[in-house]
Design a protein around this motif. Structure first.
Motif, short mmCIF file in Angstrom:
data_model
loop_
_atom_site.label_atom_id
_atom_site.label_comp_id
_atom_site.label_asym_id
_atom_site.label_seq_id
_atom_site.Cartn_x
_atom_site.Cartn_y
_atom_site.Cartn_z
N ASN A 39 0.79 -1.23 0.00
CA ASN A 39 0.00 0.00 0.00
C ASN A 39 0.82 1.28 0.00
O ASN A 39 0.27 2.36 0.16
CB ASN A 39 -1.02 0.00 1.15
N ALA A 40 2.13 1.17 -0.19
CA ALA A 40 2.95 2.37 -0.39
C ALA A 40 2.74 2.83 -1.83
O ALA A 40 2.48 2.03 -2.73
CB ALA A 40 4.42 2.06 -0.15
N THR A 41 2.84 4.15 -2.04
CA THR A 41 2.67 4.73 -3.37
C THR A 41 3.84 5.64 -3.68
O THR A 41 4.14 6.56 -2.91
CB THR A 41 1.36 5.53 -3.46
N LEU A 42 4.49 5.37 -4.81
CA LEU A 42 5.54 6.23 -5.34
C LEU A 42 5.04 6.70 -6.69
O LEU A 42 4.99 5.92 -7.65
CB LEU A 42 6.87 5.49 -5.47
N ARG A 43 4.62 7.95 -6.75
CA ARG A 43 3.95 8.46 -7.95
C ARG A 43 4.84 9.47 -8.65
O ARG A 43 4.88 10.64 -8.30
CB ARG A 43 2.60 9.06 -7.56
N GLY A 44 5.56 8.99 -9.66
CA GLY A 44 6.48 9.82 -10.43
C GLY A 44 5.82 10.42 -11.65
O GLY A 44 6.25 10.18 -12.77
N ASP A 45 4.77 11.19 -11.41
CA ASP A 45 4.05 11.84 -12.52
C ASP A 45 4.30 13.34 -12.57
O ASP A 45 3.90 14.00 -13.51
CB ASP A 45 2.54 11.58 -12.41
N HIS A 46 4.96 13.87 -11.57
CA HIS A 46 5.24 15.31 -11.52
C HIS A 46 6.60 15.51 -10.86
O HIS A 46 6.71 16.05 -9.77
CB HIS A 46 4.14 16.02 -10.73
N GLY A 47 7.63 14.97 -11.51
CA GLY A 47 8.98 14.99 -10.97
C GLY A 47 9.46 13.60 -10.65
O GLY A 47 8.68 12.69 -10.38
N ARG A 48 10.76 13.43 -10.68
CA ARG A 48 11.41 12.14 -10.48
C ARG A 48 11.47 11.79 -8.99
O ARG A 48 11.75 12.64 -8.14
CB ARG A 48 12.82 12.19 -11.05
N ILE A 49 11.25 10.52 -8.70
CA ILE A 49 11.39 9.98 -7.35
C ILE A 49 12.57 9.01 -7.38
O ILE A 49 12.63 8.13 -8.23
CB ILE A 49 10.11 9.26 -6.89
#
Length: 166
Positions: A39-49
């Motif tokens: 259930n962790a979320t890494l959302r790279g849609d507005h900048g790099r993670i």
């Protein structure tokens, strides 16, 4: 779930672990030994993670907008790192929030439930707590890297022994 966004796919090292119930989208880099839990979320849609070597993002945590986790970082359950940098060996406690342009120093600890406000610089080896987070003490021998090592070993066990049971 690992998926592309707008033509960009996550770059997941072969020795990284992403739980089937985690969400990793778009411009995300997971280094060797990194782990992303249910259930962790890494959302790279507005900048790099970027999730560095042997760093872990625990259950329910969120990383978004140019979040950078250097090597051996622990992001605790339900924490948020938003457009901020967490330096090598640091720990972000459960339900803590690290906001835009903040920098958590090497081997620092953000206490559970703390809010590191925008642009805040947390000194290395410092415990910060509260809302907003304020320095509480210097840490002579922070336990932060032990947490990262524990999750690296645990992710290897999950990768080797965990099977979906339908």
């Amino acid at each position: 779930m690992i998926r592309s966004f707008d033509g960009t796919e996550p770059d997941v090292h072969d020795a990284a672990y992403v739980d089937d119930a985690a969400v990793v989208i778009g411009d995300v880099e997971l280094a060797e030994g990194a782990s992303v839990w249910p259930n962790a979320t890494l959302r790279g849609d507005h900048g790099r993670i970027v999730v560095g070597r042997e760093s872990n993002v625990q259950d329910g945590a969120v990383c978004h907008e140019d979040a950078v986790l250097e090597p051996e970082v622990t992001v605790g359950h339900n924490a948020i790192v938003h457009a901020a940098t967490v330096a090598e060996g640091a720990l972000v406690g459960m339900n803590a929030v690290v906001l835009d342009d903040a920098h958590v120093g090497e081997e620092a600890v953000v206490a559970a439930g703390a809010v590191v406000t925008e642009g805040t610089e947390v000194s290395p080896r410092t415990l910060v707590a509260g809302v907003p987070a304020e320095p509480k003490t210097q840490l002579d021998d922070p336990p932060t890297r032990a947490a990262a090592a524990h999750y690296t070993a645990l992710s290897q066990r999950y990768a080797a022994t965990s099977e979906r049971v339908d």
